[in-house]
Enzyme design. Structure first.
Site, PDB file in Angstrom:
ATOM      1  N   LYS A  82      51.508  51.969 -84.124  1.00  0.00           N
ATOM      2  CA  LYS A  82      52.458  53.058 -84.365  1.00  0.00           C
ATOM      3  C   LYS A  82      51.723  54.068 -85.249  1.00  0.00           C
ATOM      4  O   LYS A  82      52.134  54.363 -86.371  1.00  0.00           O
ATOM      5  CB  LYS A  82      53.707  52.470 -85.045  1.00  0.00           C
ATOM      6  CG  LYS A  82      54.849  53.448 -85.257  1.00  0.00           C
ATOM      7  CD  LYS A  82      55.558  53.862 -83.985  1.00  0.00           C
ATOM      8  CE  LYS A  82      56.556  54.963 -84.292  1.00  0.00           C
ATOM      9  NZ  LYS A  82      57.162  55.517 -83.075  1.00  0.00           N
ATOM     10  N   ASP A  89      54.911  39.954 -82.780  1.00  0.00           N
ATOM     11  CA  ASP A  89      56.057  39.042 -82.792  1.00  0.00           C
ATOM     12  C   ASP A  89      57.162  39.592 -81.896  1.00  0.00           C
ATOM     13  O   ASP A  89      57.749  38.882 -81.082  1.00  0.00           O
ATOM     14  CB  ASP A  89      56.558  38.877 -84.226  1.00  0.00           C
ATOM     15  CG  ASP A  89      57.757  37.948 -84.294  1.00  0.00           C
ATOM     16  OD1 ASP A  89      57.717  36.895 -83.645  1.00  0.00           O
ATOM     17  OD2 ASP A  89      58.737  38.303 -84.983  1.00  0.00           O
ATOM     18  N   ASP A 130      56.790  51.398 -79.639  1.00  0.00           N
ATOM     19  CA  ASP A 130      58.098  51.682 -79.023  1.00  0.00           C
ATOM     20  C   ASP A 130      57.919  51.990 -77.532  1.00  0.00           C
ATOM     21  O   ASP A 130      58.650  51.483 -76.675  1.00  0.00           O
ATOM     22  CB  ASP A 130      58.838  52.817 -79.760  1.00  0.00           C
ATOM     23  CG  ASP A 130      57.989  54.060 -80.008  1.00  0.00           C
ATOM     24  OD1 ASP A 130      56.760  54.007 -79.795  1.00  0.00           O
ATOM     25  OD2 ASP A 130      58.561  55.092 -80.418  1.00  0.00           O
ATOM     26  N   TYR A 163      53.415  39.925 -92.705  1.00  0.00           N
ATOM     27  CA  TYR A 163      53.543  38.478 -92.890  1.00  0.00           C
ATOM     28  C   TYR A 163      52.799  37.954 -94.116  1.00  0.00           C
ATOM     29  O   TYR A 163      53.005  36.821 -94.527  1.00  0.00           O
ATOM     30  CB  TYR A 163      53.057  37.735 -91.638  1.00  0.00           C
ATOM     31  CG  TYR A 163      54.078  37.698 -90.518  1.00  0.00           C
ATOM     32  CD1 TYR A 163      54.401  38.857 -89.816  1.00  0.00           C
ATOM     33  CD2 TYR A 163      54.709  36.512 -90.159  1.00  0.00           C
ATOM     34  CE1 TYR A 163      55.328  38.833 -88.792  1.00  0.00           C
ATOM     35  CE2 TYR A 163      55.636  36.479 -89.129  1.00  0.00           C
ATOM     36  CZ  TYR A 163      55.943  37.638 -88.445  1.00  0.00           C
ATOM     37  OH  TYR A 163      56.862  37.603 -87.427  1.00  0.00           O
ATOM     38  N   ASP A 184      58.325  38.325 -77.649  1.00  0.00           N
ATOM     39  CA  ASP A 184      59.639  37.836 -77.194  1.00  0.00           C
ATOM     40  C   ASP A 184      60.076  38.611 -75.949  1.00  0.00           C
ATOM     41  O   ASP A 184      60.637  38.037 -75.009  1.00  0.00           O
ATOM     42  CB  ASP A 184      60.704  37.981 -78.297  1.00  0.00           C
ATOM     43  CG  ASP A 184      60.817  36.727 -79.162  1.00  0.00           C
ATOM     44  OD1 ASP A 184      59.841  35.934 -79.179  1.00  0.00           O
ATOM     45  OD2 ASP A 184      61.860  36.540 -79.818  1.00  0.00           O
TER      46      ASP A 184
HETATM   47  C1  IPM Z   1      57.006  33.201 -83.650  1.00  0.00           C
HETATM   48  C2  IPM Z   1      58.185  33.026 -84.550  1.00  0.00           C
HETATM   49  C3  IPM Z   1      57.695  33.012 -85.992  1.00  0.00           C
HETATM   50  C4  IPM Z   1      57.031  34.343 -86.276  1.00  0.00           C
HETATM   51  C5  IPM Z   1      58.775  32.701 -87.025  1.00  0.00           C
HETATM   52  C6  IPM Z   1      59.512  31.429 -86.699  1.00  0.00           C
HETATM   53  C7  IPM Z   1      58.220  32.660 -88.420  1.00  0.00           C
HETATM   54  O1  IPM Z   1      59.129  34.012 -84.342  1.00  0.00           O
HETATM   55  O2  IPM Z   1      56.148  32.310 -83.616  1.00  0.00           O
HETATM   56  O3  IPM Z   1      56.944  34.220 -82.961  1.00  0.00           O
HETATM   57  O4  IPM Z   1      57.698  35.301 -86.700  1.00  0.00           O
HETATM   58  O5  IPM Z   1      55.825  34.436 -86.080  1.00  0.00           O
HETATM   59 MN    MN Z   2      58.605  35.382 -82.757  1.00  0.00          MN
END
Ligand code: IPM
Ligand code: MN
Length: 353
Positions: free
Chosen positions: A189, A247, A223, A137, A251
């Site tokens: 990793k 990240d 993984d 990032y 999710d």
């Molecule tokens: C998150 C989002 C952000 C990230 C994006 C929108 C830049 O996916 O907050 O997880 O990748 O951190």
């Molecule tokens: Mn995200």
């Protein structure tokens, strides 16, 4: 009376609707615990960008530094090219305010459906500490021969010992504070990323050996971690990981805890100004319909109270969310299927508080 000054960025799409309900619950908590919360709105987001070309100007960063916390709805607009608002607002705030921890609890509340068969609230309750200002990032790297057949592009996973160490220490402290399984799992990793992975592995071990002998050290490759999160989520207590891996796995965490409607996150600078947000997007197609789930924003507000040092109020918000869900009155975490409107969910939680 203790006063906290909160910068509020409702943002785009359904952001303003969920922030409105979050503030309703925050105000109920403030009344109960004798706190004064003062809100200052900012209109950063897609609409403003389309109007003025501005995302998050330097002057705004300086202004935001003067607040106790930032409460964010959602950033993302269908008419703005992907990347502009993300980099210009969200990532800019994280980096400029040095919010080096991204804290994402993965907790299944009662009556919330998880896609994992045979798993319930007992099995899904852990926290992911995602490093939030380093790695890929940072954007270090470059491209050459762009548009030619031999085009080359790089983006580098950059980490320094101090950046890794402050994150790992935060995660150890959190593990100790949770006092559950007393286990901190490092996710990386290191079998392939032998340099940057080794930096994380050694830091995790050295810091743990020296200062956290009471905390068990554990390691998963990223993984394998995605596999274990689905197969045996009960195994985890606290996970610490670098930015991009965090990240991705957060999710997955959001899905196993019932979806984006209930997933909250904090961008935390333990020594500075932190920013709290529901981690789902701006959901433009549901805008203004009063059907979006505000629970993620409400939980993010609760997390904000905790980081501000108001542990009692934070726990009360969490218990109210728990009770609202335990009552069975909220049918689903998905927009339009809750059986209640956005406003009614906010009322229910605020009322229980
Ligand atoms: C998150 C989002 C952000 C990230 C994006 C929108 C830049 O996916 O907050 O997880 O990748 O951190
Ligand atoms: Mn995200």
């Amino acid at each position: 009376m203790k006063t906290y000054n909160i910068a509020v960025i409702p943002g785009d799409g359904t952001g303003p609707e969920v922030v409105r309900e979050g503030i309703k619950v925050l105000d109920a908590a403030a009344a109960k615990f004798g706190l004064a919360l003062s809100y200052t709105p900012f209109d950063f987001g897609g609409e403003r960008y389309l109007r003025t070309g501005e995302t998050l100007p330097e002057s705004a960063i300086d202004e935001l530094r003067g607040f106790d916390a930032i409460y964010l709805g959602a950033i993302g607009h269908p008419d703005v090219k992907p990347g502009i608002l993300e980099k210009g607002i969200l990532l800019k705030a994280r980096f400029a305010l040095d919010q080096y921890i991204n804290l994402r609890p993965v907790r299944l509340y009662p009556n919330v459906e998880t896609p994992l068969k045979d798993k319930g609230p007992e099995q899904i309750d852990f926290v992911i500490v995602r490093e939030n200002t380093g790695g890929i990032y940072t954007g270090i790297g470059g491209a050459t021969l762009v548009g030619t057949p031999n085009e080359i592009a790089t983006q580098v996973m950059v980490y320094s010992r101090p950046v890794v160490e402050r994150c790992v220490r935060y995660a150890y402290d959190l593990t100790r504070k949770r006092a559950r399984k007393n286990t901190l799992t490092l996710v990386h990793k290191c079998n392939v990323l032998t340099d940057v992975g080794d930096l994380w592995v050694r830091t995790h071990k050295e810091v743990g050996d020296a200062d956290y002998p009471d905390i068990k050290q554990d390691y998963n490759h990223v993984d394998a971690c995605t596999m274990w999160m689905v197969k045996s989520p009960e195994f985890y207590d606290v996970i610490v990981t670098e930015n991009l891996f965090g990240d991705i796995i957060t999710d997955l965490g959001a899905m196993i805890q019932g979806g984006m409607g209930i997933a909250a996150g904090g961008n935390i600078n333990p020594e500075g100004v932190s920013m709290f947000e529901p981690i789902g997007g701006s959901a433009p197609k549901y805008t203004g319909m009063d059907i979006i789930n505000p629970l993620a924003a409400i939980c993010a507000g609760g997390m904000m109270l905790g980081v501000l040092g108001e542990e009692g109020a934070a726990q009360a918000v969490d218990q109210a969310v728990y009770a609202a869900l335990a009552s069975g009155g909220i049918k689903s975490m998905s927009a339009g299927r809750m059986g209640l409107s956005t406003t009614e969910v906010g009322d229910l939680v605020a009322g229980l508080l």
